[in-house]
Write a protein that holds these residues in place. Structure first.
Motif, PDB file in Angstrom:
ATOM      1  N   ASN A  21       0.830  -1.219   0.000  1.00 12.68           N
ATOM      2  CA  ASN A  21       0.000   0.000   0.000  1.00 12.68           C
ATOM      3  C   ASN A  21       0.857   1.258   0.000  1.00 12.68           C
ATOM      4  O   ASN A  21       0.573   2.209  -0.729  1.00 12.68           O
ATOM      5  CB  ASN A  21      -0.949   0.016   1.201  1.00 12.68           C
ATOM      6  N   GLN A  24       2.447   1.781  -3.423  1.00 12.08           N
ATOM      7  CA  GLN A  24       1.477   2.300  -4.388  1.00 12.08           C
ATOM      8  C   GLN A  24       1.230   3.782  -4.170  1.00 12.08           C
ATOM      9  O   GLN A  24       1.094   4.543  -5.130  1.00 12.08           O
ATOM     10  CB  GLN A  24       0.172   1.515  -4.306  1.00 12.08           C
ATOM     11  N   GLN A  25       1.173   4.224  -2.913  1.00 12.54           N
ATOM     12  CA  GLN A  25       0.962   5.642  -2.618  1.00 12.54           C
ATOM     13  C   GLN A  25       2.088   6.500  -3.172  1.00 12.54           C
ATOM     14  O   GLN A  25       1.883   7.663  -3.514  1.00 12.54           O
ATOM     15  CB  GLN A  25       0.853   5.864  -1.107  1.00 12.54           C
TER      16      GLN A  25
END
Length: 64
Positions: A21, A24-25
């Motif tokens: 996560n 991806q950010q």
């Protein structure tokens, strides 16, 4: 004296586990991360902590 805003680096690996996560950010994926580890001659299971900042700087802290 004015200060510039900044953001803290994000943890992308902790104790050999990828945090997808956070990657991806920051606009990256696990393939990019594994390529970076290969370039630095580090194995994923040997990484205690790795952080990535907004400028794309990867900092790796291996197990000793």
């Amino acid at each position: 004296m004015a200060t510039k805003p900044f953001s803290l680096p994000q943890i992308v690996i902790k104790e050999g586990k990828i945090h997808k996560n956070e990657l991806q950010q920051l606009g990256r994926d696990d393939t990019w991360l594994m390529d970076q580890l290969t370039q630095k001659n580090e194995a994923l299971n040997n990484v205690l902590l790795a952080t990535l900042d907004e400028q794309g700087n990867l900092t790796i802290s291996p197990y000793q």
